[in-house]
Design a protein around this motif. Structure first.
Motif, short mmCIF file in Angstrom:
data_model
loop_
_atom_site.label_atom_id
_atom_site.label_comp_id
_atom_site.label_asym_id
_atom_site.label_seq_id
_atom_site.Cartn_x
_atom_site.Cartn_y
_atom_site.Cartn_z
N SER A 181 1.02 -1.27 0.24
CA SER A 181 0.09 0.09 -0.06
C SER A 181 0.84 1.20 0.11
O SER A 181 1.82 1.13 0.30
CB SER A 181 -0.80 0.04 1.19
OG SER A 181 -1.83 -1.06 1.12
N TRP A 182 0.22 2.33 -0.58
CA TRP A 182 0.88 3.68 -0.43
C TRP A 182 1.48 4.04 1.03
O TRP A 182 0.49 3.84 1.89
CB TRP A 182 0.27 4.61 -1.08
CG TRP A 182 0.04 4.56 -2.55
CD1 TRP A 182 -0.95 3.93 -3.43
CD2 TRP A 182 1.23 4.91 -3.59
NE1 TRP A 182 -0.49 4.31 -4.48
CE2 TRP A 182 0.62 4.67 -4.69
CE3 TRP A 182 2.41 5.38 -3.34
CZ2 TRP A 182 1.48 4.63 -5.93
CZ3 TRP A 182 3.27 5.48 -4.67
CH2 TRP A 182 2.57 5.17 -5.79
N GLY A 183 2.71 4.62 1.17
CA GLY A 183 3.06 5.08 2.47
C GLY A 183 2.23 6.23 2.67
O GLY A 183 1.56 7.00 1.87
N GLY A 184 2.73 6.87 3.90
CA GLY A 184 2.11 8.30 4.25
C GLY A 184 3.00 9.33 3.53
O GLY A 184 3.82 9.11 2.73
N CYS A 185 2.32 10.63 3.24
CA CYS A 185 2.85 11.64 2.46
C CYS A 185 4.16 12.32 3.32
O CYS A 185 4.01 12.54 4.48
CB CYS A 185 1.59 12.69 2.39
SG CYS A 185 2.36 14.25 1.10
N SER A 186 5.06 12.60 2.61
CA SER A 186 6.31 13.29 3.31
C SER A 186 6.18 14.73 2.91
O SER A 186 5.87 15.22 1.92
CB SER A 186 7.56 12.71 2.35
OG SER A 186 8.60 13.52 3.05
N LYS B 13 4.68 10.55 -1.95
CA LYS B 13 4.33 9.33 -1.15
C LYS B 13 5.13 8.20 -1.96
O LYS B 13 5.06 8.18 -3.16
CB LYS B 13 2.98 8.97 -0.61
CG LYS B 13 1.71 9.08 -1.70
CD LYS B 13 0.60 8.95 -0.96
CE LYS B 13 -0.63 9.08 -1.97
NZ LYS B 13 -1.83 8.99 -1.21
N ARG C 263 5.96 3.73 -2.31
CA ARG C 263 5.37 2.37 -2.27
C ARG C 263 6.57 1.47 -2.87
O ARG C 263 7.18 1.86 -3.76
CB ARG C 263 4.07 1.82 -2.27
CG ARG C 263 3.84 1.91 -3.94
CD ARG C 263 2.40 1.28 -4.27
NE ARG C 263 2.21 1.43 -5.41
CZ ARG C 263 0.92 0.92 -5.92
NH1 ARG C 263 0.01 0.27 -5.07
NH2 ARG C 263 0.70 0.87 -7.13
N THR D 299 7.06 6.42 -6.63
CA THR D 299 6.53 7.55 -5.85
C THR D 299 5.39 8.36 -6.74
O THR D 299 5.50 8.13 -8.13
CB THR D 299 7.66 8.50 -5.57
OG1 THR D 299 8.30 9.00 -6.98
CG2 THR D 299 8.83 8.15 -5.02
N CYS E 107 1.64 13.78 -3.50
CA CYS E 107 0.71 13.66 -2.54
C CYS E 107 -0.58 14.47 -3.21
O CYS E 107 -0.50 15.41 -3.74
CB CYS E 107 1.06 14.28 -0.97
SG CYS E 107 2.35 13.28 -0.50
#
Length: 142
Positions: A89-94, A100, A102, A122, A125
């Motif tokens: 799944s996609w990670g959190g927004c930096s 973001k 994955r 990437t 966001c």
């Protein structure tokens, strides 16, 4: 008695025709097929632009073949259409980079493609904040 003989003759003709058709298919398969088992396949090359229908060239000893192939037009990834990955799944927004990330683990390499075991992708966001409740217009009481 004549009906039985006629049916027997008809069955014999059908059996002979079926056997001949099967023999022709086997001969055609041998003619188109190859004894070579160590085929080396290149990437799918689209006929125009960077996606769509195209062909893939293969070589084995002194033989060469071309196979039809297709690159989906939404497939513009750097790791190629011959490498299949299972993505997390996609990670959190930096907040620092505004993207973001994955990762994907190699699931299958088609046509002996040279694929990386793990890839990272990437995307920007989303700037919109999605709300779960939407106001309904014109149906409320005043």
């Amino acid at each position: 008695m004549q009906v039985r003989g006629l049916l027997l003759l008809l069955a014999l003709i059908l059996l002979t025709a079926t056997a001949e058709a099967g023999k022709n298919k086997k001969e055609k398969a041998k003619k188109d097929g190859s004894e070579c088992e160590d085929w080396r396949w290149g990437p799918c090359v689209p006929n125009s632009k960077d996606c769509g229908l195209g062909y893939r060239e293969g070589t084995c000893k002194d033989e060469s073949k071309k196979l039809k192939c297709k690159i989906p037009c939404n497939w513009k990834k750097k790791f190629g259409a011959d490498c299949k990955y299972k993505f997390e799944s996609w990670g959190g927004c930096s907040a620092q980079t505004g993207v973001k990330t994955r990762s994907g683990i190699l699931k299958k390499a088609l046509y002996n493609a040279q694929c990386e075991e793990i890839v990272y992708v990437t995307k920007p966001c989303s700037s919109k904040i999605k709300s779960k409740s939407k106001a309904k217009k014109g149906k409320g009481k005043d």
